[in-house]
Scaffold this active site. Structure first.
Site, PDB file in Angstrom:
ATOM      1  N   ASP A 120       0.833  -1.205   0.000  1.00  0.00           N
ATOM      2  CA  ASP A 120       0.000   0.000   0.000  1.00  0.00           C
ATOM      3  C   ASP A 120       0.869   1.257   0.000  1.00  0.00           C
ATOM      4  OD1 ASP A 120      -2.603   1.476   0.556  1.00  0.00           O
ATOM      5  OD2 ASP A 120      -1.381   2.090   2.264  1.00  0.00           O
TER       6      ASP A 120
ATOM      7  N   GLU B 248       1.094  -0.569  -5.259  1.00  0.00           N
ATOM      8  CA  GLU B 248       0.099   0.486  -5.455  1.00  0.00           C
ATOM      9  C   GLU B 248       0.849   1.808  -5.618  1.00  0.00           C
ATOM     10  OE1 GLU B 248      -3.657   2.659  -3.231  1.00  0.00           O
ATOM     11  OE2 GLU B 248      -1.701   2.438  -2.328  1.00  0.00           O
TER      12      GLU B 248
END
Length: 664
Positions: free
Chosen positions: A330, A384
Site C-alpha cells: 500500500d 500500489e
C-alpha cells in the site's frame, strides 16, 4: 552494477539519459544490503527480528526481548506479576536491546495480558510490546494490551502441496473480513472461511487479497492505520482462525495476498509504535518530516538500519508464520517521494529522477521485494503506485524495484470521469483504448474497474454511477426501467473490457461483481456507530426476483473464461475503432471481442478479421442467462461471406459485447 547489465535500458530506451541515476539506485541497493548483512549470509538471515525480539518460550522458561534505545530502564508488567511496575526489570544488552528471563514454562500463561513499562530520563509510561503477536482491547477501558499467545496445540498446516502459480495470471478478489458478513456487526475469520471463500472459489477467482489484517485500533481506517505490525487484528478472531482461513483457501486453489501497510503507521502512542521509547524518531523521521501531511499518520525513516530490520522482519513473519502468498504494498507513491507524491502530476521522466525522489524509500522497496522473493520465489508482489515510476515491476537485477505487478490505478479514475462527465454518445473510445492498454514497457499490470476506494462513502461504485436511486426500487425482474437496463448492460461491458484488456491480471472488490447497492460506511460517531453499511448483502445475488444475480452470473462466466483460456497471457490487438458507431473490435490470441457502446444504434457493417476461418460466439453480455434480451447467441461470423479476404459483416446490437472463438 554496470549499465551493460541493466536490462531496463533495453526495455525502455527513453531511460538512457537517466542511466547514471538508475545505476546509482542499484549500487545504493547493493551497498545498503552489504552494510545490513555484515556477517549474515542473506536478507532472510537478517530479517530475524520476530525470532529474537518479543516473547519466546524455552525449555526452562520464557525470554522477552525489546528494543528501546532511549530507555533508562525497562520493566515487563502484566497479569503474571499483578501489574507491578517494578517487579520484573529487563537488563540492558547494548544497542538499545533489553532482555529478561522468567523461569518456568508457565511463567507467562497463555491468554494473559502484558505491557512493557519504560522509564526515560524525563518520564515513564506503559507501552504494548513491539513484536507482540496478539493485541486485544479492554471492552470497559478501551485500552489495548499485549496478550501472550501460546496455545497448547499449535496450528497444524495442511498446505504443503500448495504453491502459488506465477505462470497463471492472478484473478484477485479484494476482500475485508469485518464487512464480509450479512449481519450489521464485525464478521470473523471463521465466518469468512465458511461462507465467503466458497463463494470466491465458485466465481473462479484464484487469489484473494485480504485487507485490514494487521492490528489497527480505528476500524474505520480500513486497516490503513496500523498500530501493531506483528499482530493479527483480534476483532476478527484468533491467529489460528486466520491460519485456518489461509489453509482452506490453499485447499481451494486460492492464493492469499496480504494488503501490507509499510508506507506509514498509526500515530497512536498508547497502543502503537509511536514514541515507543519516548522519542518521535525511534521509527520515524524526527519533527514535522515524520508527519504525513495527508493521512495524519507517521512516516518511517527507511534509512535507519533498525527500522529496516523491523519492516523486513515483518515481511518474513507474514510469509513464514501465516503462509501468505505475497503482498499488495500500500501507498508506494508515498514511500518513493519526499512530498509523498501529493499534488504532483507525473507527466515527465524527469520527475522520477529528481531531488524529490526518496532514495531511502526506494531502496527499502528493493530490499523488501528481494527478501520476499528470497523466502518465497513464487510469491506475488503488487505495488500500489500512482506515479508510474519506470522499473517498478522489473527485477532489481534488471534495474527495477522487483515487483511482479503494478496496479493499473488510472483506469478506475477514467471510468468515473466517463460515467460522471460524458453523455453516452460522447464516450471517447480512442481514449478508452489508450487507458486500457498503456503500459510501462515490459511491466505487468493488475487491471481493475473499481476497488474498495470506489465503494466507500464519499465515492460511488460503478453500479451507483449507472443506476443511482433507481437501484432501490427497480432491480426486480418485474419492472422495466431504462435506467436499470442501461446500468446492467454497461456494468457487464465495463467489466468485460477491463478484465480482458487492462492488465496481465485482474482485481474485483468484494460484492462489486453483482453491483452491491450499498456503499461502505464504517461505524463512527457521525453515523451513531452503526454497522448498517459495514456489511455485504449476499442474499441479493441469490434472489431470483432480483437482477443482481445476472451480474454475478456474468462475472462468474467471465472469470472462468479468462482463467480457463489463459486469456491474459495474450496481448491485445486492436482491429477497429469506429467513433461514430461506437464500435470497438480487438483480438487476444485466437479470440475476437466486439463491443458496441452506442446507446441507440445497432451495428451491422463490415469488419476486419484476424483469422480467415470464421468465428463462433462464446460469451454474450445480452444473453438471457445474464439478464439480457437475446434468446439466442449471436450469429456465426463467416469470413468467406459477402466480401473477399478477411472482411465480413458483423451484426452486434446496441450496448452489448460478444466474445468469439475460432470456428472449428
Amino acid at each position: 552494477m554496470s549499465s551493460d547489465n541493466l536490462e531496463i535500458l533495453n526495455i525502455d530506451p527513453y531511460l538512457e539519459r537517466y542511466k547514471s541515476a538508475i545505476e546509482w539506485r542499484n549500487n545504493r541497493f547493493n551497498m545498503k544490503k552489504k552494510a545490513l548483512l555484515k556477517n549474515k549470509k542473506s536478507l532472510s538471515d537478517f530479517a530475524d527480528g520476530y525470532l529474537y525480539f518479543g516473547f519466546h518460550q524455552k525449555a526452562e522458561g520464557w525470554v522477552y526481548r525489546e528494543w528501546a534505545p532511549n530507555a533508562k530502564s525497562v520493566f515487563l508488567i502484566g497479569d503474571f506479576n499483578g501489574w507491578d511496575r517494578d517487579a520484573t526489570p529487563l537488563k540492558p544488552l547494548g544497542s538499545g536491546r533489553w532482555e529478561v528471563f522468567l523461569p518456568g514454562k508457565k511463567a507467562l500463561p497463555h491468554g494473559s495480558r502484558v505491557k512493557v513499562h519504560i522509564k526515560t530520563k524525563d518520564q515513564s509510561f506503559d507501552r504494548v510490546p513491539l513484536y507482540c503477536k496478539r493485541v486485544i482491547q479492554d471492552k470497559n477501558t478501551f485500552a489495548f494490551d499485549g496478550q501472550i499467545w501460546n496455545p497448547e496445540q499449535p496450528y497444524k498446516w495442511h498446505d504443503k502441496a500448495f504453491h502459488p502459480d506465477q505462470s497463471v495470471p492472478p484473478l484477485i478478489y479484494e476482500a475485508h473480513i469485518g464487512i464480509a458478513g450479512e449481519s450489521p456487526e464485525v464478521s470473523t475469520f471463521k465466518e469468512f472461511t465458511q461462507n465467503t471463500l466458497p463463494h470466491i472459489a465458485g466465481l473462479g477467482y484464484n487469489a484473494v487479497q485480504l485487507m485490514a489484517i494487521m492490528e489497527h485500533p480505528y476500524y474505520a481506517s480500513f486497516g490503513y492505520q496500523v498500530s501493531n505490525f506483528f499482530a493479527v487484528s483480534s476483532r476478527f478472531g484468533t491467529p489460528e482462525d486466520l491460519k485456518a482461513l489461509i489453509d482452506t483457501a490453499h485447499h481451494l486453489g486460492i492464493a492469499v495476498i496480504l494488503d501490507l501497510v509499510h508506507s506509514h503507521a498509526s500515530r497512536n502512542v498508547l497502543d502503537g509504535i509511536g514514541e515507543f521509547d519516548g522519542t518521535d524518531y525511534q521509527f520515524f523521521h524526527a519533527g514535522p518530516e515524520g508527519d504525513h501531511p495527508a493521512w495524519g499518520s507517521k512516516v518511517f525513516n527507511y534509512d535507519k538500519p533498525e527500522v529496516l530490520h523491523f519492516l523486513l522482519s515483518n515481511i518474513k513473519f507474514w510469509l513464514d508464520e501465516y503462509h501468505f502468498d505475497g503482498f499488495r504494498f500500500d501507498g508506494v507513491t508515498s514511500i518513493l517521494y519526499h512530498n509523498h507524491g501529493l499534488g504532483v502530476n507525473f507527466n515527465s521522466y524527469d520527475q522520477y529522477f529528481s531531488s524529490n525522489t526518496d532514495m531511502s524509500g526506494l531502496t527499502y522497496l528493493q530490499m523488501a521485494s528481494a527478501l520476499a522473493k528470497e523466502i518465497k520465489p513464487d510469491c506475488f508482489l503488487i505495488a500500489e503506485d500512482m506515479s508510474g515510476l519506470p522499473g517498478m515491476a522489473l527485477p532489481v537485477s534488471q534495474g527495477g524495484l522487483g515487483f511482479d505487478y503494478r496496479l493499473g490505478m488510472g483506469l478506475p479514475d477514467f471510468w468515473i470521469h466517463t460515467l460522471r462527465d460524458l453523455r453516452d454518445e460522447d464516450w471517447d473510445l480512442n481514449a478508452l483504448w489508450h487507458e486500457l492498454t498503456q503500459r510501462r514497457p515490459g511491466e505487468k499490470v493488475i487491471g481493475y474497474a473499481e476497488s474498495h476506494d470506489q465503494a466507500i462513502v464519499g465515492d460511488k461504485t460503478i453500479m451507483f454511477w449507472l443506476a443511482d436511486q433507481d437501484m432501490y426500487s427497480d432491480m426486480n425482474v418485474f419492472n422495466q426501467n431504462p435506467v436499470i437496463e442501461r446500468a446492467l448492460a454497461l456494468h457487464k461491458m465495463i467489466r468485460l473490457i477491463t478484465c480482458t484488456c487492462a492488465g496481465e491480471g485482474y482485481m474485483n472488490f468484494m460484492g462489486n461483481e453483482f453491483g452491491h447497492p450499498e456503499w461502505i460506511d464504517f461505524p463512527r460517531e457521525e453515523n451513531g456507530w452503526s454497522y448498517q453499511y459495514a456489511r455485504r448483502q449476499w442474499h441479493l445475488a441469490e434472489d431470483t426476483n432480483l437482477r443482481y444475480r445476472y451480474l454475478q452470473d456474468f462475472d462468474r462466466a467471465m472469470i472462468h473464461f479468462v482463467k480457463e483460456t489463459k486469456l491474459l497471457e495474450y496481448p491485445s490487438e486492436l482491429l477497429l475503432i469506429d467513433t461514430w458507431a461506437k464500435l470497438l473490435l480487438y483480438s487476444k490470441g485466437p479470440y475476437l471481442f466486439a463491443f458496441n457502446f452506442h446507446p441507440t444504434k445497432d451495428f451491422n457493417g463490415f469488419i476486419p478479421l484476424p483469422d480467415s476461418n470464421g468465428y463462433q460466439p462464446l460469451l454474450n453480455t445480452e444473453s438471457r442467462d445474464f439478464g439480457g434480451w437475446m434468446d439466442t447467441e449471436p450469429d456465426l461470423i463467416d469470413a468467406k461471406a459477402n466480401c473477399p479476404g478477411r472482411l465480413t459483416t458483423l451484426y452486434i446490437p446496441k450496448r452489448s459485447a460478444a466474445v468469439y472463438a475460432p470456428a472449428r
